[in-house]
Enzyme design. Structure first.
Site, PDB file in Angstrom:
ATOM      1  N   HIS A   1      29.766  -7.462 -17.474  1.00 21.63           N
ATOM      2  CA  HIS A   1      29.312  -8.555 -16.604  1.00 21.63           C
ATOM      3  C   HIS A   1      27.859  -8.334 -16.171  1.00 21.63           C
ATOM      4  O   HIS A   1      27.084  -9.285 -16.045  1.00 21.63           O
ATOM      5  CB  HIS A   1      30.170  -8.629 -15.340  1.00 21.63           C
ATOM      6  CG  HIS A   1      31.393  -9.491 -15.472  1.00 21.63           C
ATOM      7  ND1 HIS A   1      31.337 -10.821 -15.840  1.00 21.63           N
ATOM      8  CD2 HIS A   1      32.706  -9.232 -15.251  1.00 21.63           C
ATOM      9  CE1 HIS A   1      32.573 -11.322 -15.855  1.00 21.63           C
ATOM     10  NE2 HIS A   1      33.433 -10.381 -15.509  1.00 21.63           N
TER      11      HIS A   1
ATOM     12  N   HIS B   1      34.698  -3.780 -18.832  1.00 22.17           N
ATOM     13  CA  HIS B   1      34.681  -5.225 -18.571  1.00 22.17           C
ATOM     14  C   HIS B   1      33.629  -5.558 -17.500  1.00 22.17           C
ATOM     15  O   HIS B   1      32.830  -6.487 -17.668  1.00 22.17           O
ATOM     16  CB  HIS B   1      36.089  -5.654 -18.114  1.00 22.17           C
ATOM     17  CG  HIS B   1      36.235  -7.093 -17.736  1.00 22.17           C
ATOM     18  ND1 HIS B   1      37.058  -7.958 -18.431  1.00 22.17           N
ATOM     19  CD2 HIS B   1      35.678  -7.843 -16.744  1.00 22.17           C
ATOM     20  CE1 HIS B   1      36.993  -9.170 -17.878  1.00 22.17           C
ATOM     21  NE2 HIS B   1      36.163  -9.124 -16.853  1.00 22.17           N
ATOM     22  N   GLU B   2      33.599  -4.760 -16.424  1.00 24.27           N
ATOM     23  CA  GLU B   2      32.672  -5.049 -15.320  1.00 24.27           C
ATOM     24  C   GLU B   2      31.224  -4.689 -15.693  1.00 24.27           C
ATOM     25  O   GLU B   2      30.295  -5.412 -15.328  1.00 24.27           O
ATOM     26  CB  GLU B   2      33.098  -4.302 -14.050  1.00 24.27           C
ATOM     27  CG  GLU B   2      34.499  -4.656 -13.528  1.00 24.27           C
ATOM     28  CD  GLU B   2      34.742  -6.143 -13.311  1.00 24.27           C
ATOM     29  OE1 GLU B   2      33.789  -6.882 -13.006  1.00 24.27           O
ATOM     30  OE2 GLU B   2      35.904  -6.574 -13.469  1.00 24.27           O
TER      31      GLU B   2
ATOM     32  N   CYS C   1      39.878 -12.586 -16.427  1.00 24.51           N
ATOM     33  CA  CYS C   1      38.638 -12.548 -15.652  1.00 24.51           C
ATOM     34  C   CYS C   1      38.706 -13.676 -14.644  1.00 24.51           C
ATOM     35  O   CYS C   1      39.093 -14.790 -15.002  1.00 24.51           O
ATOM     36  CB  CYS C   1      37.455 -12.728 -16.594  1.00 24.51           C
ATOM     37  SG  CYS C   1      35.872 -12.710 -15.747  1.00 24.51           S
TER      38      CYS C   1
HETATM   39 CO    CO Z   1      35.475 -10.494 -15.343  1.00 26.67          CO
END
Ligand code: CO
Length: 182
Positions: free
Chosen positions: A157, A153-154, A110
């Site tokens: 976020h 993953h995004e 990341c």
């Molecule tokens: Co990231």
């Protein structure tokens, strides 16, 4: 800092907050940030350019990493033939996912996590995502393998979750024997 793109570190509070839905039309500032993020990611995956500009390689950036609590992220994935598979994803939601779980063998990375992190991040092998594009049009798409991992993953976020939060603290390699690695 590269051009107007300043990527926040994991210690920043902003990265642990839930983002708000984006509204249309997007502002000029949003569009500038989207363009800047794609430009950053493309350049960061070109070894020579990345070294010259001092960029760490990445394939995804979410708005909170750039200090904006909006549900927007971009992915720029360099294929083997050097072309890019790119997405601008706005207000995404996961419609369905495979029960099969996978993890990235070399570990997830990341641009906000500037340290070596050991452990397994379990992800669904395939997900179907509903989202809006930059013009406000709705789409649904099934993504798999590394793209599915990138989306999860995004999306995390946007909910204030980092990949490090998904690693079992007591047993970082929990699941290594049952999950498929990619
Ligand atoms: Co990231």
């Amino acid at each position: 800092m590269y051009k107007d793109i300043c990527i926040l570190d994991e210690k920043d509070k902003m990265l642990h907050k839930k983002c708000n839905e984006a509204t249309f039309p997007l502002s000029d500032e949003d569009i500038k940030l989207i363009d800047g993020a794609i430009d950053y990611l493309r350049k960061s995956q070109d070894e020579e350019l990345a070294e010259k500009l001092g960029l760490r390689a990445g394939m995804g950036l979410a708005f909170p990493q750039m200090g904006k609590l909006k549900r927007i992220f971009v992915i720029s994935y360099k294929r083997e033939d050097d072309t890019f598979l790119e997405y601008v994803i706005i207000n995404p939601h996961i419609i369905s996912y495979s029960s099969e779980m996978i993890y990235v063998e070399e570990g997830e990375g990341c641009l906000s996590v500037n340290r070596q992190v050991e452990g397994i991040v379990p992800r669904h092998a395939r997900i179907t995502v509903g989202f809006y594009d930059i013009n406000g049009d709705y789409h649904e798409e099934r993504v798999r393998e590394e793209i599915a991992v990138a989306f999860q993953h995004e999306i995390d976020h946007l909910d204030g979750i980092l990949f490090t939060d998904r690693i079992d603290a007591k047993n970082p390699f929990k699941g290594v024997d049952i999950l498929r690695s990619i």
